[in-house]
Design an enzyme around this catalytic site. Structure first.
Site, PDB file in Angstrom:
ATOM      1  N   GLY A   1       3.801   8.413   8.287  1.00 18.63           N
ATOM      2  CA  GLY A   1       4.749   7.337   8.525  1.00 18.63           C
ATOM      3  C   GLY A   1       5.136   7.176   9.987  1.00 18.63           C
TER       4      GLY A   1
ATOM      5  N   GLY B   1       4.401   8.069   2.427  1.00 18.33           N
ATOM      6  CA  GLY B   1       5.084   8.233   1.141  1.00 18.33           C
ATOM      7  C   GLY B   1       4.617   9.462   0.392  1.00 18.33           C
TER       8      GLY B   1
ATOM      9  NE  ARG C   1      -4.170   5.011   7.034  1.00 18.56           N
ATOM     10  CZ  ARG C   1      -3.216   4.297   6.472  1.00 18.56           C
ATOM     11  NH1 ARG C   1      -3.531   3.169   5.852  1.00 18.56           N
ATOM     12  NH2 ARG C   1      -1.961   4.690   6.493  1.00 18.56           N
TER      13      ARG C   1
ATOM     14  CE  LYS D   1      18.703   1.567   4.468  1.00 17.88           C
ATOM     15  NZ  LYS D   1      18.496   0.556   3.413  1.00 17.88           N
TER      16      LYS D   1
END
Length: 396
Positions: free
Chosen positions: A353, A376, A37, A201
């Site tokens: 992610g 996200g 990063r 999920k």
């Protein structure tokens, strides 16, 4: 939403420029263990230095929840940035972030100099987008640059609130790259357009599935979420991860895909185990999974089927692994998908992610066109949502 002014559209010579970066890096004993990063932020910082700006960097680190915690200080980041940039990055060690040290350092800045503020989340107001802290940050600068895509889906003081009190708010190179790749992939893809969704999920990907079915030619489903789709088809899934409340939703999505002429692909075989462990007893199951077993990866036939499905694609977006790739016995499906994307002539976009971690860990990172820096944020982008951190920048 996507046509934003960037650092290339402004003159920063002699101006104070506050840059929101994503320096939320892993630390161990005060040492940075992954500096990707920091490296990703360098092009924007160097551009502003070369253009004669006075650069004030800010970021959050971890979750101090409004309390100064020495182990979450950005001091190690200032030290490493100094080495990476080849010039001093002064550190303003104020627990209140915009305190006497920061104000004095900014006041004394010369053109081309760089300082780093302390962890913005030392202030409880940061995550609440409080007015007072937003104004304090704005008081330090003439121009605001948002280059932190990882927090673009959140409205905080340091990425959204501050923009209400400065005249010029633009995006940096890293943010621009995310907007260009993710925005174009979803809204103006070169076809065939294939989306691959994995992860655990269905509930976390509802809006993504719904939005992408209106845009893609093929939608591939893997990971734990696949078992809710398999259950909706009447398959026996044993002890596999499954969301009863989303069984009807999965059925509706398969019907929607059929009506729209979208190819929606779910596994035809699974690698199953009798325990959630790399040392468990394993079997490859076609069709039904035994009652005392759970599916932990897509099977070899499915892996080949998915690889074949992307061969002719021109745009591929991938978010979420195909199985529990952290355990070697259940990584083959994710490896197969990553390998297939590395070998095709297409724009390949990895949506942050776990999928970003997977392609990097597996050694395919440099073969992908773009790996998003925001898990996200990229997910909400794929849902078609307007991201507060992007929306707050000035339009062209």
């Amino acid at each position: 939403m996507l046509n934003k002014k960037s650092v290339d559209d402004i003159n920063v010579a002699g101006k104070r420029v506050l840059v929101r970066c994503d320096f939320n890096v892993p630390l161990q004993d005060g040492e940075i263990t992954d500096e990707n990063r920091l490296v990703a932020a360098l092009p924007t910082i160097k551009k502003l230095i070369n253009d004669g700006g006075k650069i004030i960097l800010c970021s959050h680190l971890g979750k101090p929840k409004g309390e100064p915690k020495p182990e979450l200080s950005l001091a190690p980041v200032a030290k490493r940035l100094t080495e990476l940039l080849g010039q001093e990055v002064k550190f303003a060690a104020d627990p209140e972030v915009v305190g006497p040290n920061a104000k004095a350092a900014v006041e004394a800045m010369k053109d081309g100099e760089v300082i780093l503020l302390e962890n913005t989340r030392y202030r409880a107001e940061e995550t609440k987008n409080g007015e007072a802290f937003s104004k304090e940050l704005a008081s330090l600068c003439d121009v605001f640059v948002n280059d932190a895509f990882g927090t673009a889906h959140r409205a905080h003081c340091s990425n959204v609130g501050v923009t209400q009190y400065v005249d010029t708010a633009v995006v940096g190179y890293l943010m621009q790259k995310e907007i260009d790749f993710l925005g174009n992939a979803v809204d103006n893809p070169v076809r065939p357009f294939v989306a691959i969704l994995g992860g655990s999920k269905v509930s976390s990907k509802i809006s993504v599935i719904d939005n992408l079915l209106d845009k893609v030619d093929t939608l591939i489903i893997g990971g734990g979420m696949a078992f809710t789709f398999l259950a909706a088809k009447g398959e026996e899934i044993g002890k596999s991860l499954y969301e009863e409340d989303y069984k009807q939703y999965a059925a509706d999505m398969m019907k929607k895909a059929e009506e729209k002429g979208v190819k929606l692909m779910i596994p035809v075989d699974s690698v199953a185990a009798d325990a959630f462990s790399n040392d468990a007893n394993i079997k490859v199951c076609e069709g039904s999974i035994p009652a005392d077993y759970m599916g932990l990866d897509i099977g070899p036939k499915t892996a080949q089927m998915y690889a074949d499905a992307v061969k002719d694609a021109k745009t591929v977006v991938w978010n979420g692994p195909m199985g529990c790739f952290e355990m070697s016995n259940f990584a083959a499906g994710t490896v197969a998908v990553a390998k297939s994307l590395a070998e095709i002539d297409a724009t390949t976009i990895i949506g942050g992610g776990d999928s970003a971690a997977a392609v990097n860990i597996l050694g395919f990172g440099d073969k992908m066109t773009h790996i998003s820096t925001g898990g996200g944020a990229s997910l909400e982008f794929l849902e078609g949502k307007e991201l507060p951190g992007v929306a707050a920048a000035n339009d062209k």
